[in-house]
Design a protein around this motif. Structure first.
Motif, mmCIF file in Angstrom:
data_model
loop_
_atom_site.group_PDB
_atom_site.id
_atom_site.type_symbol
_atom_site.label_atom_id
_atom_site.label_comp_id
_atom_site.label_asym_id
_atom_site.label_seq_id
_atom_site.Cartn_x
_atom_site.Cartn_y
_atom_site.Cartn_z
ATOM 1 N N ARG A 16 28.577 30.570 38.518
ATOM 2 C CA ARG A 16 29.629 30.111 39.422
ATOM 3 C C ARG A 16 28.920 29.517 40.626
ATOM 4 N NH1 ARG A 16 32.386 34.939 41.163
ATOM 5 N NH2 ARG A 16 31.258 34.840 43.115
ATOM 6 N N SER A 17 28.893 28.200 40.694
ATOM 7 C CA SER A 17 28.071 27.526 41.686
ATOM 8 C C SER A 17 28.875 27.190 42.937
ATOM 9 C CB SER A 17 27.494 26.234 41.101
ATOM 10 O OG SER A 17 28.521 25.290 40.877
ATOM 11 N N PRO A 18 28.189 26.885 44.045
ATOM 12 C CA PRO A 18 28.892 26.440 45.251
ATOM 13 C C PRO A 18 29.728 25.199 44.956
ATOM 14 C CG PRO A 18 26.596 26.929 45.740
ATOM 15 C CD PRO A 18 26.734 26.979 44.245
ATOM 16 N N GLY A 19 30.868 25.094 45.610
ATOM 17 C CA GLY A 19 31.732 23.944 45.398
ATOM 18 C C GLY A 19 32.806 24.162 44.362
ATOM 19 N N SER B 199 40.625 34.474 44.630
ATOM 20 C CA SER B 199 39.446 33.803 45.176
ATOM 21 C C SER B 199 38.241 33.991 44.266
ATOM 22 C CB SER B 199 39.117 34.365 46.565
ATOM 23 O OG SER B 199 37.854 33.902 47.002
ATOM 24 N N PRO B 200 37.595 32.896 43.838
ATOM 25 C CA PRO B 200 36.382 33.030 43.030
ATOM 26 C C PRO B 200 35.134 33.295 43.861
ATOM 27 C CG PRO B 200 36.908 30.726 43.296
ATOM 28 C CD PRO B 200 38.017 31.493 43.977
ATOM 29 N N THR B 201 35.253 33.260 45.193
ATOM 30 C CA THR B 201 34.071 33.358 46.052
ATOM 31 C C THR B 201 34.005 34.637 46.872
ATOM 32 O OG1 THR B 201 35.212 32.163 47.835
ATOM 33 C CG2 THR B 201 33.945 30.850 46.260
ATOM 34 N N ASN B 202 35.006 35.500 46.777
ATOM 35 C CA ASN B 202 35.018 36.704 47.609
ATOM 36 C C ASN B 202 35.507 37.889 46.783
ATOM 37 O OD1 ASN B 202 35.132 38.637 49.586
ATOM 38 N ND2 ASN B 202 36.410 37.459 50.992
ATOM 39 N N ALA C 123 36.703 28.140 37.327
ATOM 40 C CA ALA C 123 36.121 28.554 38.605
ATOM 41 C C ALA C 123 35.252 29.790 38.456
ATOM 42 C CB ALA C 123 37.229 28.820 39.623
ATOM 43 N N TRP C 124 35.480 30.570 37.389
ATOM 44 C CA TRP C 124 34.685 31.757 37.077
ATOM 45 C C TRP C 124 34.114 31.643 35.672
ATOM 46 C CZ3 TRP C 124 39.452 32.487 39.457
ATOM 47 C CH2 TRP C 124 39.506 33.306 40.587
ATOM 48 N N PRO C 125 32.833 31.926 35.462
ATOM 49 C CA PRO C 125 32.352 32.199 34.110
ATOM 50 C C PRO C 125 32.512 33.697 33.849
ATOM 51 C CG PRO C 125 30.491 32.055 35.606
ATOM 52 C CD PRO C 125 31.743 31.891 36.442
ATOM 53 N N LEU C 126 33.196 34.060 32.779
ATOM 54 C CA LEU C 126 33.503 35.472 32.536
ATOM 55 C C LEU C 126 32.730 36.082 31.382
ATOM 56 C CD1 LEU C 126 37.397 35.561 32.953
ATOM 57 C CD2 LEU C 126 35.651 36.250 34.608
ATOM 58 N N SER D 282 38.440 40.273 42.110
ATOM 59 C CA SER D 282 37.327 40.287 41.163
ATOM 60 C C SER D 282 37.855 40.345 39.737
ATOM 61 C CB SER D 282 36.392 41.473 41.431
ATOM 62 O OG SER D 282 37.077 42.701 41.275
ATOM 63 N N LEU D 283 37.042 39.821 38.823
ATOM 64 C CA LEU D 283 37.379 39.776 37.403
ATOM 65 C C LEU D 283 36.208 40.283 36.582
ATOM 66 C CD1 LEU D 283 38.913 36.183 37.128
ATOM 67 C CD2 LEU D 283 40.177 38.316 36.851
ATOM 68 N N ARG D 284 36.514 40.971 35.481
ATOM 69 C CA ARG D 284 35.510 41.369 34.505
ATOM 70 C C ARG D 284 36.090 41.136 33.115
ATOM 71 N NH1 ARG D 284 33.118 41.145 38.512
ATOM 72 N NH2 ARG D 284 31.733 42.661 39.497
#
Length: 232
Positions: free
Chosen positions: A17-20, A90-93, A41-44, A98-100
């Protein structure tokens, strides 16, 4: 592997999950960036020929995305799963969302956690703090063949049992600039944010036995200012 960086079981491909707001794929043997996409937005979860990711197509909702591992092409997307209106997807916080995910046969199981706290300016009293406190969690299963989502109890399923398992100690001691690391076979993969107001986010591969750095790849610029955690 879970978190910002995940990899398939062979440690051939890694996803970040990269910046941007993009997801990128890395060749973990040499550190080359293979592709980037904003389809997720997330790699799971990394599977042999596909990546399971997620994105928020509309506010307070979550959709599961299936990407082709070799190209990042979107293969399938689920219907949005609606979450409580106060949830900030939010994918950044991870302090707020959070996701799993875990895979079993043709079913992917996803668990989510959401938190909200008082974010006003002045120091609040205990009653205001308590009134602004919200926590929620949930789980669902995603059928890879049909693309359908089925909600399940958060305390049930394979993912709930795995989430309670203690994490293994890393084989390589982390430097102060390492924000996440995972051991796979004979290598340790580190996500590195060097000190500075802004800096390049790096992925680093380290040989577990010798401690030698095998490669480093810059994957985007990141601010040193981390998201402010919610008040306790």
């Amino acid at each position: 592997m879970h978190g910002l960086l995940i990899a398939d079981n062979s440690a051939a491909l890694g996803y970040l999950r990269s910046p941007g707001g993009a997801v990128l794929a890395l060749d973990l043997t040499h550190g080359n960036v293979l592709w980037r996409t904003k389809a997720a937005a997330w790699p799971l979860l990394a599977l042999p020929d596909k990546l399971i990711g997620a994105r928020s197509p509309v506010p307070h909702a979550l959709a599961i995305v299936v990407l082709e591992a070799s190209s990042g092409r979107e293969v399938r997307i689920s219907k949005p799963l609606l979450l409580p209106e106060w949830v900030e997807v939010s994918p950044t916080n991870e302090s707020v969302f959070s996701l799993r995910a875990w895979g079993e046969d043709d079913i992917v199981e996803v668990h989510w956690h959401a938190h909200a706290r008082y974010r006003g300016g002045a120091a609040p009293n205990a009653r205001v703090l308590e009134a602004g406190k919200r926590d929620a969690q949930g789980a669902f299963q995603f059928d890879l063949a049909s693309g359908e989502i089925a909600v399940i109890p958060a305390a049930a399923g394979r993912g709930a049992r795995l989430a309670e398992a203690p994490a293994a100690s890393p084989a390589v001691a982390a430097e102060s600039d390492v924000i996440e690391q995972h051991d796979i076979g004979s290598r340790c993969f580190q996500l590195v944010a060097p000190a500075g107001e802004t800096s390049e986010l790096l992925v680093r591969a380290v040989d577990v036995r010798s401690g030698q750095t095998l490669w480093e790849t810059a994957v985007g610029e990141v601010s040193s200012r981390r998201p402010r955690p919610p008040r306790p």
